[in-house]
Design an enzyme around this catalytic site. Structure first.
Site, PDB file in Angstrom:
ATOM      1  N   ASP A   1      28.008 -72.208  21.169  1.00  0.00           N
ATOM      2  CA  ASP A   1      26.671 -72.048  21.725  1.00  0.00           C
ATOM      3  C   ASP A   1      26.083 -70.732  21.206  1.00  0.00           C
ATOM      4  O   ASP A   1      26.661 -69.663  21.426  1.00  0.00           O
ATOM      5  CB  ASP A   1      26.755 -72.034  23.256  1.00  0.00           C
ATOM      6  CG  ASP A   1      25.371 -72.055  23.898  1.00  0.00           C
ATOM      7  OD1 ASP A   1      24.395 -71.582  23.261  1.00  0.00           O
ATOM      8  OD2 ASP A   1      25.260 -72.544  25.035  1.00  0.00           O
TER       9      ASP A   1
ATOM     10  N   GLY B   1      23.627 -79.593   8.747  1.00  0.00           N
ATOM     11  CA  GLY B   1      24.263 -78.854   7.660  1.00  0.00           C
ATOM     12  C   GLY B   1      23.441 -78.737   6.391  1.00  0.00           C
ATOM     13  O   GLY B   1      23.960 -78.307   5.362  1.00  0.00           O
TER      14      GLY B   1
ATOM     15  N   CYS C   1      22.700 -72.414  14.215  1.00  0.00           N
ATOM     16  CA  CYS C   1      22.191 -73.740  14.620  1.00  0.00           C
ATOM     17  C   CYS C   1      22.217 -74.616  13.375  1.00  0.00           C
ATOM     18  O   CYS C   1      21.191 -74.913  12.775  1.00  0.00           O
ATOM     19  CB  CYS C   1      20.765 -73.634  15.139  1.00  0.00           C
ATOM     20  SG  CYS C   1      20.605 -72.684  16.650  1.00  0.00           S
TER      21      CYS C   1
ATOM     22  N   CYS D   1      10.858 -75.559  12.315  1.00  0.00           N
ATOM     23  CA  CYS D   1      10.008 -76.536  11.613  1.00  0.00           C
ATOM     24  C   CYS D   1       8.869 -76.952  12.537  1.00  0.00           C
ATOM     25  O   CYS D   1       8.672 -78.124  12.817  1.00  0.00           O
ATOM     26  CB  CYS D   1      10.834 -77.742  11.169  1.00  0.00           C
ATOM     27  SG  CYS D   1      11.717 -78.548  12.503  1.00  0.00           S
TER      28      CYS D   1
ATOM     29  N   ASP E   1      27.199 -75.186  15.702  1.00  0.00           N
ATOM     30  CA  ASP E   1      26.217 -75.948  16.474  1.00  0.00           C
ATOM     31  C   ASP E   1      26.870 -76.236  17.817  1.00  0.00           C
ATOM     32  O   ASP E   1      28.091 -76.274  17.919  1.00  0.00           O
ATOM     33  CB  ASP E   1      25.859 -77.261  15.775  1.00  0.00           C
ATOM     34  CG  ASP E   1      24.479 -77.784  16.188  1.00  0.00           C
ATOM     35  OD1 ASP E   1      23.504 -77.585  15.441  1.00  0.00           O
ATOM     36  OD2 ASP E   1      24.380 -78.388  17.293  1.00  0.00           O
TER      37      ASP E   1
ATOM     38  N   ASP F   1      18.194 -71.167  12.642  1.00  0.00           N
ATOM     39  CA  ASP F   1      17.277 -72.269  12.311  1.00  0.00           C
ATOM     40  C   ASP F   1      17.134 -73.078  13.608  1.00  0.00           C
ATOM     41  O   ASP F   1      17.772 -74.098  13.797  1.00  0.00           O
ATOM     42  CB  ASP F   1      17.888 -73.104  11.175  1.00  0.00           C
ATOM     43  CG  ASP F   1      16.907 -74.120  10.629  1.00  0.00           C
ATOM     44  OD1 ASP F   1      15.710 -73.815  10.557  1.00  0.00           O
ATOM     45  OD2 ASP F   1      17.347 -75.233  10.276  1.00  0.00           O
TER      46      ASP F   1
END
Ligand code: SAM
Length: 376
Positions: free
Chosen positions: A247, A198, A194, A317, A215, A264
């Site tokens: 995917d 970048g 993911c 995050c 991605d 991520d």
């Protein structure tokens, strides 16, 4: 055009079109002809007013009988924000705001802002005081404990400082800490499933790794490519990033091909709310559940790419238990072939078998990280 006028127009337009604040504000500033200093003031006023919308609505609603039309509402928010949440002197905040208010609302705006300036405030609850939806306050208090949650929410009300890597890429310290924790070595094959835009992929390449940066959104893969090119141009090494559209729930790579797999994952972003002023009003509790499920699916299918003895990393995050420990525990229960790897220490804190970086721990974005090694 004055800074307040541009700020007021931006607030009215963003509300009317339900536009992303950051996408709308840029073009408005371009057209404004304002100098750099005034542009910074407009940005602070618009982002601040949107971020603290619930607080400023509470401040003005105490003195309103009916809900005012949008242009008056926006002026009241802008004025109340300056009065209560900036160092701008009261008289300047009121006068400059009334000046740019459409004539027919000036009396109302002037009267209400003067009352806001004079009256003390008793906040009914933390959600109103700190300007977050109740569900976010409740959720983080439950998951992190009251003290850590309120501290995190307060920290995320302050605009982030800009941190720039040695190679010129703008990236928050928390993401740099994730990359450091992976300990990527020269020549390793990393699959970042993911990867857009970048940030971590280009950072891993600086350690000499070959990074397949995938991605599933083609346009975002374009971003990886241009960022990788820009970063590589400023550097002598032949660090490599290979952008791929794929995917992560069905990664088109050979089983056990990678020395490091980074997931991520897309998440609710509750650790990065300081970055996008309107994000707290857009994300919903349902997103948390849906994204946790998506993360679990991506982690499970990507784990197939990890070679014997190689590393699998899952980072998000956000700060909800459902998306962090919830996903990690479910994965670990289903995949005994992976053993947890000790997570990084301070400023991270232990979080299940992984680690949590609270926004207040390092004045950074909030982040969670889990590491496993495939048993050889
Ligand atoms: C948190 S961002 C990644 C940030 C990136 N690692 C960095 O450091 O710059 C999550 C990314 O996952 C992508 N994504 C979401 N679902 C995906 C899927 N099923 N397969 C691959 N990528 C996906 C999104 O397009 C988004 O770019």
């Amino acid at each position: 055009m004055t800074a307040r006028k541009v700020a007021l127009d931006a607030l009215v337009e963003i509300e009317a079109t339900n536009a992303y604040a950051n996408l709308k504000l840029g073009p408005l500033l371009e057209r404004s002809g304002l100098d750099e200093r005034d542009r910074r003031l407009v940005t602070e006023l618009v982002y601040g007013t949107i971020r603290r919308q619930r607080s400023v609505d509470y401040l003005v609603d105490r003195f309103l009988v009916d809900s005012p039309p949008p242009a008056a509402r926006a002026a009241l928010r802008l004025g109340a924000y300056q009065l209560r949440l900036t160092d701008i002197p009261d008289h300047a905040a009121v006068a400059a705001t009334v000046d740019v208010t459409p004539k027919r609302f000036r009396g109302l705006v002037n009267a209400v802002l003067r009352k806001v300036a004079k009256s003390a405030v008793e906040w009914p609850d933390d959600g109103t005081r700190l300007s977050y939806p109740d569900w976010i306050v409740d959720r983080l208090c439950t998951d992190l404990g009251d003290e850590a949650a309120i501290d995190a929410l307060e920290t995320m009300n302050r605009a982030p400082e800009v941190t720039v890597r040695d190679d010129g890429y703008t990236q928050d310290r928390s993401s740099q800490r994730v990359v450091e924790a992976l300990g990527v070595r020269p020549g390793q094959l990393v699959v970042d499933v993911c990867a857009a835009p970048g940030g971590k992929a280009t950072a891993m390449a600086t350690f000499g790794a070959r990074v397949v940066a995938a991605d599933f959104r083609p346009r975002r893969v374009g971003l990886i490519a241009s960022n990788a090119q820009r970063v590589a141009a400023g550097r002598a090494s032949d660090a490599s990033v290979w952008p791929v559209v794929a995917d992560a729930r069905r990664p088109p790579f050979r089983s056990a091909c990678a020395d490091v797999v980074l997931v991520d994952a897309p998440c609710s972003g509750l650790g990065v709310l300081r970055r996008r002023p309107d994000a707290r009003w857009r994300v919903s509790e349902r997103d948390v559940a849906e994204l946790a499920e998506m993360q679990g699916a991506i982690l499970a299918s990507s784990s197939d790419l990890v070679a014997d003895g190689a590393l699998l990393a899952y980072s998000v995050c956000t700060l909800t238990a459902a998306e962090t420990t919830g996903v990690a525990e479910a994965f670990a229960a289903e995949h005994p072939e992976f053993e947890p790897v000790a997570p990084p220490g301070d400023p991270w804190q232990r979080w299940g078998t992984g680690a949590l970086l609270l926004p207040q721990a390092d004045d950074s974005d909030g982040m969670a990280l889990f590491l496993w090694r495939r048993r050889p």
